[in-house]
Design a protein around this motif. Structure first.
Motif, PDB file in Angstrom:
ATOM      1  N   ASN A   9      14.594 -33.960  19.966  1.00 47.73           N
ATOM      2  CA  ASN A   9      15.012 -33.170  20.726  1.00 47.73           C
ATOM      3  C   ASN A   9      17.009 -33.483  21.354  1.00 47.73           C
ATOM      4  OD1 ASN A   9      13.170 -31.302  19.714  1.00 47.73           O
ATOM      5  ND2 ASN A   9      12.110 -31.535  21.660  1.00 47.73           N
ATOM      6  N   ILE A  10      17.749 -32.045  21.064  1.00 47.65           N
ATOM      7  CA  ILE A  10      18.527 -32.091  21.066  1.00 47.65           C
ATOM      8  C   ILE A  10      19.403 -31.164  22.054  1.00 47.65           C
ATOM      9  CG2 ILE A  10      21.812 -32.882  20.809  1.00 47.65           C
ATOM     10  CD1 ILE A  10      20.636 -35.264  19.531  1.00 47.65           C
ATOM     11  N   ILE A  11      19.539 -30.851  23.321  1.00 42.63           N
ATOM     12  CA  ILE A  11      19.627 -29.342  23.587  1.00 42.63           C
ATOM     13  C   ILE A  11      20.404 -28.797  24.815  1.00 42.63           C
ATOM     14  CG2 ILE A  11      18.603 -27.292  24.450  1.00 42.63           C
ATOM     15  CD1 ILE A  11      15.549 -28.900  24.054  1.00 42.63           C
ATOM     16  N   TYR A  12      21.516 -28.458  24.157  1.00 48.12           N
ATOM     17  CA  TYR A  12      22.287 -27.229  25.505  1.00 48.12           C
ATOM     18  C   TYR A  12      21.736 -26.962  25.870  1.00 48.12           C
ATOM     19  CZ  TYR A  12      27.037 -26.884  26.633  1.00 48.12           C
ATOM     20  OH  TYR A  12      27.922 -26.213  28.204  1.00 48.12           O
ATOM     21  N   ASN A  13      21.994 -27.791  27.456  1.00 50.60           N
ATOM     22  CA  ASN A  13      22.212 -26.656  28.635  1.00 50.60           C
ATOM     23  C   ASN A  13      23.790 -26.255  29.146  1.00 50.60           C
ATOM     24  OD1 ASN A  13      21.418 -25.871  31.640  1.00 50.60           O
ATOM     25  ND2 ASN A  13      20.173 -27.504  31.262  1.00 50.60           N
ATOM     26  N   GLU A  59      19.489 -32.565  10.320  1.00 46.16           N
ATOM     27  CA  GLU A  59      19.856 -32.906  11.917  1.00 46.16           C
ATOM     28  C   GLU A  59      21.124 -33.111  12.380  1.00 46.16           C
ATOM     29  OE1 GLU A  59      16.842 -35.619  11.962  1.00 46.16           O
ATOM     30  OE2 GLU A  59      15.265 -33.872  12.959  1.00 46.16           O
ATOM     31  N   ILE A  60      21.857 -33.897  11.146  1.00 43.93           N
ATOM     32  CA  ILE A  60      22.950 -34.986  11.809  1.00 43.93           C
ATOM     33  C   ILE A  60      24.281 -33.615  11.396  1.00 43.93           C
ATOM     34  CG2 ILE A  60      24.924 -35.872  11.256  1.00 43.93           C
ATOM     35  CD1 ILE A  60      22.140 -37.712   9.690  1.00 43.93           C
ATOM     36  N   ILE A  61      23.988 -32.225  10.901  1.00 45.95           N
ATOM     37  CA  ILE A  61      24.697 -31.385  10.534  1.00 45.95           C
ATOM     38  C   ILE A  61      24.661 -30.639  12.011  1.00 45.95           C
ATOM     39  CG2 ILE A  61      25.376 -29.670   8.879  1.00 45.95           C
ATOM     40  CD1 ILE A  61      24.919 -31.252   6.688  1.00 45.95           C
ATOM     41  N   LYS A  62      23.340 -30.705  12.146  1.00 42.86           N
ATOM     42  CA  LYS A  62      23.519 -29.800  13.639  1.00 42.86           C
ATOM     43  C   LYS A  62      23.889 -29.807  14.562  1.00 42.86           C
ATOM     44  CE  LYS A  62      19.460 -27.470  15.728  1.00 42.86           C
ATOM     45  NZ  LYS A  62      18.474 -27.298  16.041  1.00 42.86           N
ATOM     46  N   VAL A  63      24.005 -31.644  14.706  1.00 43.70           N
ATOM     47  CA  VAL A  63      23.870 -31.406  16.110  1.00 43.70           C
ATOM     48  C   VAL A  63      26.171 -31.974  16.286  1.00 43.70           C
ATOM     49  CG1 VAL A  63      24.588 -34.408  17.145  1.00 43.70           C
ATOM     50  CG2 VAL A  63      22.119 -33.679  16.621  1.00 43.70           C
ATOM     51  N   LYS A  64      26.011 -32.514  15.017  1.00 45.65           N
ATOM     52  CA  LYS A  64      27.918 -32.183  14.849  1.00 45.65           C
ATOM     53  C   LYS A  64      28.710 -30.895  14.918  1.00 45.65           C
ATOM     54  CE  LYS A  64      28.739 -36.269  11.700  1.00 45.65           C
ATOM     55  NZ  LYS A  64      29.664 -36.460   9.858  1.00 45.65           N
ATOM     56  N   TYR A  84      17.292 -41.196  16.144  1.00 47.90           N
ATOM     57  CA  TYR A  84      15.870 -41.002  15.661  1.00 47.90           C
ATOM     58  C   TYR A  84      16.161 -39.504  15.119  1.00 47.90           C
ATOM     59  CZ  TYR A  84      13.541 -44.065  18.265  1.00 47.90           C
ATOM     60  OH  TYR A  84      13.493 -45.314  18.031  1.00 47.90           O
ATOM     61  N   LEU A  85      17.406 -39.011  14.740  1.00 51.54           N
ATOM     62  CA  LEU A  85      17.643 -38.126  13.448  1.00 51.54           C
ATOM     63  C   LEU A  85      17.563 -38.385  12.292  1.00 51.54           C
ATOM     64  CD1 LEU A  85      21.417 -37.087  14.493  1.00 51.54           C
ATOM     65  CD2 LEU A  85      19.254 -36.233  15.444  1.00 51.54           C
ATOM     66  N   LYS A  86      16.250 -37.740  11.969  1.00 49.19           N
ATOM     67  CA  LYS A  86      16.061 -38.312   9.960  1.00 49.19           C
ATOM     68  C   LYS A  86      16.525 -38.148   9.515  1.00 49.19           C
ATOM     69  CE  LYS A  86      12.514 -40.471  12.092  1.00 49.19           C
ATOM     70  NZ  LYS A  86      12.263 -41.891  12.331  1.00 49.19           N
ATOM     71  N   SER A  87      16.911 -36.231   8.390  1.00 52.83           N
ATOM     72  CA  SER A  87      17.391 -35.898   8.073  1.00 52.83           C
ATOM     73  C   SER A  87      19.372 -35.305   8.328  1.00 52.83           C
ATOM     74  CB  SER A  87      17.147 -34.761   7.704  1.00 52.83           C
ATOM     75  OG  SER A  87      16.502 -32.996   8.834  1.00 52.83           O
ATOM     76  N   SER A  88      19.883 -35.142   6.522  1.00 50.78           N
ATOM     77  CA  SER A  88      21.093 -35.206   7.274  1.00 50.78           C
ATOM     78  C   SER A  88      20.576 -33.342   7.581  1.00 50.78           C
ATOM     79  CB  SER A  88      21.649 -34.940   5.782  1.00 50.78           C
ATOM     80  OG  SER A  88      21.108 -33.916   5.411  1.00 50.78           O
TER      81      SER A  88
END
Length: 133
Positions: free
Chosen positions: A2-6, A118-123, A112-116
């Motif tokens: 879980n990566i969440i912006y607060n 998730e990587i795109i979402k974080v970017k 622990y970013l499993k899929s592409s």
């Protein structure tokens, strides 16, 4: 992972259990270093033997690994966005690995970013915050 912006605290919250893993690695390296010191300190009448040389090498490797995990890696779970310099992407064995470069010179792995997706979402999230890739 879980990566969440607060938005209230202007931080990124990462929940991936990396802190406990790094703690275990550090504890094992300290234990290995103590074991190496005890084994190297015993010198028989015939001088330094093969086992002392092996333990000396293991002790030196433990020191290098401890230095790396203490001074170069971070396991923070709450990271202030002001302390993030950039997003670093590496390819390791064909898989993309992301890490955040921090202002103190450390890197925070996003292991622990499993899929592409998730990587795109974080970017996308980090680019909205003004953090360059």
């Amino acid at each position: 992972m879980n990566i969440i912006y607060n938005e209230k605290e202007n931080t990124i919250d990462i929940k991936d259990g990396l802190k406990s893993q790094y703690f275990m690695i550090k504890a094992l390296m300290i234990l290995n270093l103590l074991n190496a010191a005890l084994n190297v300190s015993y010198i028989s009448e015939s001088g330094i033997g093969f086992m002392q040389i092996i333990w000396l090498i293991l002790g030196l490797v433990s020191i290098v690994v401890l230095y790396f995990f203490i001074f170069k890696k971070s396991s923070q779970e709450k990271i202030d966005t002001k302390t993030i310099v950039s997003l670093t992407e590496k390819k390791v064995f064909g898989a993309k690995r992301l890490s955040l470069q921090l202002t103190n010179g450390k890197h925070r792995d996003l292991a622990y970013l499993k899929s592409s997706e998730e990587i795109i979402k974080v970017k996308k999230m980090l680019s909205k915050l003004g953090i360059s890739a």
